[in-house]
Motif scaffolding. Structure first.
Motif, short mmCIF file in Angstrom:
data_model
loop_
_atom_site.label_atom_id
_atom_site.label_comp_id
_atom_site.label_asym_id
_atom_site.label_seq_id
_atom_site.Cartn_x
_atom_site.Cartn_y
_atom_site.Cartn_z
N ILE A 164 0.83 -1.11 0.10
CA ILE A 164 0.06 -0.17 0.01
C ILE A 164 0.79 1.19 0.00
N PHE A 165 0.86 2.23 -1.01
CA PHE A 165 1.37 3.38 -1.07
C PHE A 165 0.49 4.44 -0.40
N GLY A 166 1.22 4.99 0.67
CA GLY A 166 0.18 6.10 1.14
C GLY A 166 -0.43 5.71 2.42
N ALA A 167 -0.27 6.28 3.69
CA ALA A 167 -0.93 5.90 5.05
C ALA A 167 -1.68 6.95 5.38
N GLY A 168 -2.51 7.84 4.56
CA GLY A 168 -3.64 8.62 4.99
C GLY A 168 -4.64 7.98 5.45
N MET A 174 -7.43 0.82 3.69
CA MET A 174 -6.92 -0.27 3.07
C MET A 174 -6.26 -1.43 3.70
N LEU A 175 -5.41 -0.81 4.62
CA LEU A 175 -4.58 -1.61 5.41
C LEU A 175 -5.40 -2.58 6.51
N LYS A 176 -6.67 -1.75 7.05
CA LYS A 176 -7.71 -2.58 7.77
C LYS A 176 -8.27 -3.74 6.94
N LEU A 177 -8.57 -3.38 5.82
CA LEU A 177 -9.24 -4.17 5.11
C LEU A 177 -8.32 -5.77 4.63
N GLN A 185 1.65 -11.07 3.54
CA GLN A 185 2.20 -9.76 4.01
C GLN A 185 1.62 -8.41 3.58
N ILE A 186 1.61 -7.39 4.77
CA ILE A 186 1.17 -6.01 4.37
C ILE A 186 2.18 -5.17 4.53
N ILE A 187 2.49 -4.67 3.40
CA ILE A 187 3.61 -3.46 3.33
C ILE A 187 3.31 -2.43 2.86
N VAL A 188 3.65 -1.13 4.03
CA VAL A 188 3.00 0.23 3.80
C VAL A 188 4.26 1.02 3.48
N SER A 199 0.54 2.83 10.90
CA SER A 199 0.43 1.68 10.12
C SER A 199 0.98 0.41 10.89
N LEU A 200 2.16 0.49 11.44
CA LEU A 200 2.48 -0.71 12.34
C LEU A 200 1.47 -1.18 13.45
N GLN A 201 0.87 0.03 14.07
CA GLN A 201 -0.20 -0.34 15.21
C GLN A 201 -1.36 -0.82 14.40
N ASN A 202 -1.68 -0.66 13.33
CA ASN A 202 -2.87 -1.16 12.67
C ASN A 202 -2.57 -2.34 11.70
N GLY A 203 -1.31 -3.00 12.07
CA GLY A 203 -0.96 -4.38 11.85
C GLY A 203 0.01 -4.52 10.64
N ALA A 204 0.27 -3.45 9.89
CA ALA A 204 1.36 -3.79 8.77
C ALA A 204 2.52 -4.62 9.18
#
Ligand code: ZN
Ligand code: ZN
Length: 337
Positions: A164-168, A174-177, A185-188, A199-204
Protein backbone atom coordinates in the motif's frame (compact mmCIF):
# COMPACT_ATOMS: atom_id res chain seq x y z
CA UNK A 1 -29.99 27.68 8.86
CA UNK A 2 -26.25 28.12 8.50
CA UNK A 3 -24.65 26.50 5.46
CA UNK A 4 -21.23 26.60 3.78
CA UNK A 5 -22.03 27.67 0.24
CA UNK A 6 -19.54 27.42 -2.62
CA UNK A 7 -20.30 30.18 -5.13
CA UNK A 8 -17.82 29.02 -7.76
CA UNK A 9 -14.88 30.85 -6.21
CA UNK A 10 -15.00 30.74 -2.43
CA UNK A 11 -16.70 28.90 0.38
CA UNK A 12 -18.75 31.20 2.63
CA UNK A 13 -20.99 30.59 5.59
CA UNK A 14 -24.42 31.96 4.75
CA UNK A 15 -27.95 31.95 6.02
CA UNK A 16 -29.70 29.51 3.78
CA UNK A 17 -33.40 28.77 3.61
CA UNK A 18 -34.65 25.23 3.23
CA UNK A 19 -37.28 24.04 0.77
CA UNK A 20 -39.72 21.23 1.60
CA UNK A 21 -38.57 17.67 0.87
CA UNK A 22 -40.12 16.09 -2.25
CA UNK A 23 -42.17 12.88 -2.00
CA UNK A 24 -39.11 10.64 -2.32
CA UNK A 25 -36.78 12.75 -0.17
CA UNK A 26 -35.97 13.09 3.53
CA UNK A 27 -34.90 16.04 5.64
CA UNK A 28 -31.83 15.30 7.73
CA UNK A 29 -30.55 17.26 10.71
CA UNK A 30 -26.84 16.92 10.02
CA UNK A 31 -24.79 15.42 12.86
CA UNK A 32 -21.36 15.55 11.21
CA UNK A 33 -19.76 15.95 7.78
CA UNK A 34 -16.23 14.99 6.75
CA UNK A 35 -13.90 17.34 4.91
CA UNK A 36 -12.55 15.45 1.90
CA UNK A 37 -9.56 16.12 -0.33
CA UNK A 38 -12.13 16.61 -3.10
CA UNK A 39 -13.64 19.59 -1.21
CA UNK A 40 -10.21 21.25 -1.12
CA UNK A 41 -9.78 20.58 -4.85
CA UNK A 42 -13.24 21.99 -5.67
CA UNK A 43 -12.40 25.30 -3.99
CA UNK A 44 -9.00 25.37 -5.73
CA UNK A 45 -10.82 24.93 -9.07
CA UNK A 46 -9.17 21.54 -9.61
CA UNK A 47 -12.27 19.40 -9.32
CA UNK A 48 -15.68 19.95 -10.90
CA UNK A 49 -18.79 21.13 -9.03
CA UNK A 50 -22.09 22.81 -9.87
CA UNK A 51 -22.16 26.11 -7.93
CA UNK A 52 -23.84 27.67 -6.12
CA UNK A 53 -23.91 24.56 -3.94
CA UNK A 54 -23.61 23.64 -0.27
CA UNK A 55 -20.49 21.45 -0.13
CA UNK A 56 -19.94 18.35 2.04
CA UNK A 57 -20.49 14.84 0.69
CA UNK A 58 -19.48 12.65 3.67
CA UNK A 59 -22.31 13.14 6.12
CA UNK A 60 -24.70 11.58 8.58
CA UNK A 61 -27.60 12.83 10.66
CA UNK A 62 -31.04 12.30 12.14
CA UNK A 63 -34.07 12.14 9.86
CA UNK A 64 -36.56 14.85 10.83
CA UNK A 65 -39.09 14.63 8.03
CA UNK A 66 -39.87 12.12 5.29
CA UNK A 67 -41.63 12.61 1.96
CA UNK A 68 -45.04 11.02 1.35
CA UNK A 69 -43.69 8.15 -0.73
CA UNK A 70 -40.77 7.19 1.55
CA UNK A 71 -41.18 3.78 3.18
CA UNK A 72 -37.66 2.61 3.95
CA UNK A 73 -36.65 5.46 6.28
CA UNK A 74 -38.52 6.84 9.29
CA UNK A 75 -38.40 10.02 11.30
CA UNK A 76 -35.82 9.68 14.07
CA UNK A 77 -33.56 7.27 12.12
CA UNK A 78 -29.84 7.94 12.31
CA UNK A 79 -28.57 7.62 8.74
CA UNK A 80 -25.43 7.90 6.68
CA UNK A 81 -25.72 9.30 3.17
CA UNK A 82 -24.25 7.86 -0.01
CA UNK A 83 -23.71 11.09 -1.95
CA UNK A 84 -23.34 9.56 -5.41
CA UNK A 85 -26.60 9.53 -7.34
CA UNK A 86 -26.84 7.59 -10.60
CA UNK A 87 -29.61 7.84 -13.18
CA UNK A 88 -30.41 4.14 -13.63
CA UNK A 89 -31.18 4.67 -17.31
CA UNK A 90 -27.96 5.29 -19.23
CA UNK A 91 -25.95 2.55 -20.95
CA UNK A 92 -23.57 2.18 -17.97
CA UNK A 93 -26.31 2.05 -15.35
CA UNK A 94 -28.12 -0.57 -17.41
CA UNK A 95 -24.91 -2.58 -17.52
CA UNK A 96 -24.57 -2.38 -13.72
CA UNK A 97 -21.60 0.01 -13.88
CA UNK A 98 -23.34 2.75 -11.96
CA UNK A 99 -20.16 4.62 -10.99
CA UNK A 100 -19.66 5.35 -14.69
CA UNK A 101 -23.19 6.79 -15.05
CA UNK A 102 -23.38 9.42 -17.79
CA UNK A 103 -25.69 11.56 -15.66
CA UNK A 104 -23.96 11.11 -12.33
CA UNK A 105 -24.58 13.82 -9.75
CA UNK A 106 -23.37 14.04 -6.18
CA UNK A 107 -24.72 15.57 -3.01
CA UNK A 108 -22.25 18.15 -1.76
CA UNK A 109 -20.80 18.62 -5.25
CA UNK A 110 -23.70 19.26 -7.65
CA UNK A 111 -26.61 19.23 -5.20
CA UNK A 112 -26.64 20.80 -1.71
CA UNK A 113 -24.76 18.60 0.77
CA UNK A 114 -23.83 18.31 4.41
CA UNK A 115 -21.90 21.39 5.54
CA UNK A 116 -25.17 22.76 6.88
CA UNK A 117 -27.60 22.48 9.74
CA UNK A 118 -29.96 20.46 7.57
CA UNK A 119 -29.82 18.64 4.25
CA UNK A 120 -32.52 17.29 1.96
CA UNK A 121 -31.54 14.03 0.28
CA UNK A 122 -33.25 11.27 -1.73
CA UNK A 123 -34.35 8.50 0.66
CA UNK A 124 -32.63 5.88 -1.52
CA UNK A 125 -29.26 7.46 -0.69
CA UNK A 126 -29.77 6.92 3.07
CA UNK A 127 -28.47 3.97 5.07
CA UNK A 128 -29.89 3.54 8.59
CA UNK A 129 -27.26 3.08 11.29
CA UNK A 130 -27.32 1.94 14.91
CA UNK A 131 -28.07 5.08 17.00
CA UNK A 132 -25.00 4.35 19.13
CA UNK A 133 -22.51 4.65 16.26
CA UNK A 134 -20.59 7.90 16.85
CA UNK A 135 -21.13 10.46 14.04
CA UNK A 136 -17.32 10.81 13.79
CA UNK A 137 -17.25 7.22 12.55
CA UNK A 138 -20.45 7.38 10.52
CA UNK A 139 -18.97 10.09 8.26
CA UNK A 140 -16.17 7.68 7.35
CA UNK A 141 -18.59 5.23 5.75
CA UNK A 142 -18.41 7.06 2.42
CA UNK A 143 -14.59 6.98 2.17
CA UNK A 144 -14.71 3.39 3.46
CA UNK A 145 -17.19 2.43 0.72
CA UNK A 146 -14.84 3.88 -1.92
CA UNK A 147 -11.87 2.05 -0.38
CA UNK A 148 -13.85 -1.22 -0.40
CA UNK A 149 -14.40 -0.86 -4.15
CA UNK A 150 -10.68 -0.16 -4.65
CA UNK A 151 -9.87 -3.19 -2.54
CA UNK A 152 -12.25 -5.35 -4.58
CA UNK A 153 -10.47 -4.12 -7.73
CA UNK A 154 -7.19 -5.46 -6.29
CA UNK A 155 -8.66 -8.99 -6.47
CA UNK A 156 -6.74 -10.06 -3.38
CA UNK A 157 -6.23 -13.81 -3.09
CA UNK A 158 -5.31 -15.92 -0.08
CA UNK A 159 -1.59 -15.70 0.58
CA UNK A 160 -1.00 -12.53 -1.44
CA UNK A 161 1.59 -9.91 -0.57
CA UNK A 162 -0.08 -6.49 -0.55
CA UNK A 163 1.81 -3.22 -0.91
CA UNK A 164 0.00 0.00 0.00
CA UNK A 165 1.45 3.37 -1.04
CA UNK A 166 0.36 6.15 1.30
CA UNK A 167 -0.91 5.87 4.88
CA UNK A 168 -3.41 8.70 4.95
CA UNK A 169 -6.99 7.86 5.88
CA UNK A 170 -7.52 5.77 2.73
CA UNK A 171 -4.21 3.92 3.02
CA UNK A 172 -5.02 3.03 6.63
CA UNK A 173 -8.50 1.84 5.67
CA UNK A 174 -6.95 -0.31 2.89
CA UNK A 175 -4.62 -1.70 5.54
CA UNK A 176 -7.58 -2.57 7.77
CA UNK A 177 -9.30 -4.29 4.83
CA UNK A 178 -6.12 -6.23 4.04
CA UNK A 179 -5.91 -7.31 7.69
CA UNK A 180 -9.37 -8.88 7.31
CA UNK A 181 -8.14 -10.94 4.35
CA UNK A 182 -5.87 -13.95 4.56
CA UNK A 183 -2.90 -12.17 3.04
CA UNK A 184 0.71 -13.15 3.62
CA UNK A 185 2.27 -9.75 4.01
CA UNK A 186 1.07 -6.17 4.26
CA UNK A 187 3.68 -3.57 3.39
CA UNK A 188 3.07 0.17 3.71
CA UNK A 189 5.20 2.80 1.96
CA UNK A 190 4.82 6.22 3.55
CA UNK A 191 7.24 9.16 4.04
CA UNK A 192 5.69 10.44 7.29
CA UNK A 193 7.12 8.78 10.40
CA UNK A 194 3.96 9.12 12.52
CA UNK A 195 1.87 7.59 9.75
CA UNK A 196 4.35 4.71 9.40
CA UNK A 197 4.04 4.09 13.12
CA UNK A 198 0.27 4.11 13.01
CA UNK A 199 0.46 1.65 10.09
CA UNK A 200 2.46 -0.70 12.29
CA UNK A 201 -0.09 -0.27 15.09
CA UNK A 202 -2.81 -1.15 12.59
CA UNK A 203 -1.06 -4.40 11.72
CA UNK A 204 1.29 -3.65 8.81
CA UNK A 205 4.04 -6.27 8.67
CA UNK A 206 6.60 -3.87 7.23
CA UNK A 207 6.74 -0.13 6.69
CA UNK A 208 9.14 1.77 4.44
CA UNK A 209 10.11 5.35 3.88
CA UNK A 210 10.14 5.94 0.11
CA UNK A 211 12.80 8.60 0.61
CA UNK A 212 15.36 5.92 1.40
CA UNK A 213 17.32 4.63 -1.57
CA UNK A 214 17.00 0.94 -0.84
CA UNK A 215 13.28 0.65 -0.02
CA UNK A 216 12.12 -0.95 -3.29
CA UNK A 217 14.98 -3.47 -3.30
CA UNK A 218 14.01 -4.38 0.27
CA UNK A 219 10.36 -4.86 -0.69
CA UNK A 220 11.38 -7.02 -3.65
CA UNK A 221 13.48 -9.15 -1.30
CA UNK A 222 10.78 -9.55 1.37
CA UNK A 223 8.03 -10.38 -1.11
CA UNK A 224 10.08 -12.45 -3.53
CA UNK A 225 9.69 -10.08 -6.47
CA UNK A 226 7.00 -7.54 -5.58
CA UNK A 227 3.42 -7.26 -4.40
CA UNK A 228 0.69 -9.44 -5.89
CA UNK A 229 -1.46 -6.38 -5.33
CA UNK A 230 -0.09 -2.85 -5.12
CA UNK A 231 -2.54 -0.09 -4.20
CA UNK A 232 -1.66 3.56 -4.78
CA UNK A 233 -3.48 5.80 -2.28
CA UNK A 234 -1.45 8.99 -2.72
CA UNK A 235 -2.63 10.61 -5.95
CA UNK A 236 0.70 11.31 -7.60
CA UNK A 237 1.87 10.16 -11.03
CA UNK A 238 5.37 9.79 -9.59
CA UNK A 239 4.12 7.51 -6.84
CA UNK A 240 2.02 5.52 -9.33
CA UNK A 241 5.25 4.88 -11.23
CA UNK A 242 7.00 3.73 -8.04
CA UNK A 243 4.02 1.52 -7.24
CA UNK A 244 3.98 0.04 -10.77
CA UNK A 245 7.63 -1.00 -10.44
CA UNK A 246 6.74 -3.06 -7.37
CA UNK A 247 4.01 -5.15 -9.01
CA UNK A 248 5.01 -8.81 -9.16
CA UNK A 249 4.54 -10.57 -12.52
CA UNK A 250 0.90 -11.65 -12.71
CA UNK A 251 -0.05 -8.99 -10.17
CA UNK A 252 -2.41 -6.02 -10.05
CA UNK A 253 -1.85 -2.28 -9.68
CA UNK A 254 -4.82 -0.31 -8.36
CA UNK A 255 -4.75 3.43 -9.02
CA UNK A 256 -6.93 4.71 -6.19
CA UNK A 257 -5.34 8.10 -5.44
CA UNK A 258 -6.49 11.02 -7.59
CA UNK A 259 -3.42 12.22 -9.51
CA UNK A 260 -3.57 15.67 -11.13
CA UNK A 261 -5.32 15.32 -14.51
CA UNK A 262 -2.36 16.65 -16.50
CA UNK A 263 0.32 14.33 -15.11
CA UNK A 264 1.56 11.19 -16.83
CA UNK A 265 4.10 8.45 -16.40
CA UNK A 266 6.12 6.47 -18.89
CA UNK A 267 5.50 2.77 -19.04
CA UNK A 268 6.87 0.10 -21.36
CA UNK A 269 3.99 -1.85 -22.91
CA UNK A 270 6.35 -4.83 -23.27
CA UNK A 271 6.69 -4.91 -19.49
CA UNK A 272 2.94 -5.13 -18.97
CA UNK A 273 2.71 -7.79 -21.68
CA UNK A 274 5.60 -9.91 -20.47
CA UNK A 275 4.78 -9.61 -16.79
CA UNK A 276 1.06 -10.12 -17.37
CA UNK A 277 0.25 -7.16 -15.13
CA UNK A 278 -3.24 -5.68 -14.65
CA UNK A 279 -3.53 -1.94 -14.09
CA UNK A 280 -6.96 -0.89 -12.87
CA UNK A 281 -8.63 2.29 -11.70
CA UNK A 282 -11.14 2.68 -8.90
CA UNK A 283 -13.82 5.34 -9.20
CA UNK A 284 -16.39 5.96 -6.47
CA UNK A 285 -18.31 3.28 -4.60
CA UNK A 286 -20.61 1.15 -6.78
CA UNK A 287 -22.75 -1.08 -4.52
CA UNK A 288 -20.26 -0.97 -1.63
CA UNK A 289 -21.97 1.43 0.80
CA UNK A 290 -24.02 -1.35 2.40
CA UNK A 291 -20.88 -3.45 2.83
CA UNK A 292 -19.19 -0.48 4.52
CA UNK A 293 -22.11 -0.14 6.96
CA UNK A 294 -22.06 -3.88 7.68
CA UNK A 295 -18.31 -4.06 8.26
CA UNK A 296 -18.45 -1.17 10.73
CA UNK A 297 -21.63 -2.26 12.51
CA UNK A 298 -20.32 -5.81 12.95
CA UNK A 299 -17.12 -4.42 14.45
CA UNK A 300 -14.96 -6.08 11.78
CA UNK A 301 -13.63 -2.68 10.75
CA UNK A 302 -12.84 -0.36 13.65
CA UNK A 303 -12.77 3.34 12.88
CA UNK A 304 -12.44 4.59 16.44
CA UNK A 305 -8.64 4.64 16.46
CA UNK A 306 -8.10 7.12 13.63
CA UNK A 307 -6.61 10.57 14.18
CA UNK A 308 -9.68 12.75 13.56
CA UNK A 309 -9.94 16.45 14.38
CA UNK A 310 -13.38 18.03 14.78
CA UNK A 311 -14.41 21.62 14.10
CA UNK A 312 -17.64 23.56 14.47
CA UNK A 313 -19.40 24.64 11.25
CA UNK A 314 -18.59 28.29 12.07
CA UNK A 315 -14.88 27.32 11.93
CA UNK A 316 -15.14 25.68 8.51
CA UNK A 317 -12.25 27.77 7.12
CA UNK A 318 -10.00 26.49 9.92
CA UNK A 319 -11.24 22.98 9.24
CA UNK A 320 -10.29 23.28 5.55
CA UNK A 321 -6.86 24.61 6.55
CA UNK A 322 -6.41 21.65 8.89
CA UNK A 323 -7.27 19.22 6.10
CA UNK A 324 -5.07 20.99 3.57
CA UNK A 325 -2.06 21.03 5.91
CA UNK A 326 -2.67 17.39 6.81
CA UNK A 327 -2.49 18.26 10.51
CA UNK A 328 -4.65 15.26 11.26
CA UNK A 329 -5.53 12.13 9.32
CA UNK A 330 -9.07 13.37 8.85
CA UNK A 331 -11.00 16.58 9.52
CA UNK A 332 -14.71 16.71 10.22
CA UNK A 333 -17.36 19.29 10.92
CA UNK A 334 -19.20 18.26 14.07
CA UNK A 335 -22.58 19.97 14.32
CA UNK A 336 -22.78 19.36 18.07
CA UNK A 337 -19.85 21.69 18.75
ZN1 ZN B 1 -14.80 12.39 -0.54
ZN1 ZN C 1 -26.74 6.39 -15.51
Amino acid sequence: MQAALFDGKTLELTNYSLRKPAVDEVLIKVSACGVCGTDIKIIAGKSGATPPVVLGHEFCGIVEEVGDRVNSISTGDFVSVDPNIFCGECQYCRAGKVNLCENLTALGVDIDGGFAGYSIVPAKQCYPLPPKLPPQQAVLLEPLSCAIYGFQRAKIETGDAVVIFGAGIIGLIMLKLAKLSAVRQIIVVEPDKIRRESSLQNGADFVFDPQTAEYSAEINKITGGGGNAVIECVGSAKVVEQAYRLVKPGGRLVIFGVSPADRSWTVKPYDIFRKDISIVGSFLNPFTFKTAVELVCSGKIQLNDLDIKSFALRDIQKAFENQQRRNSLKTIIDMSI
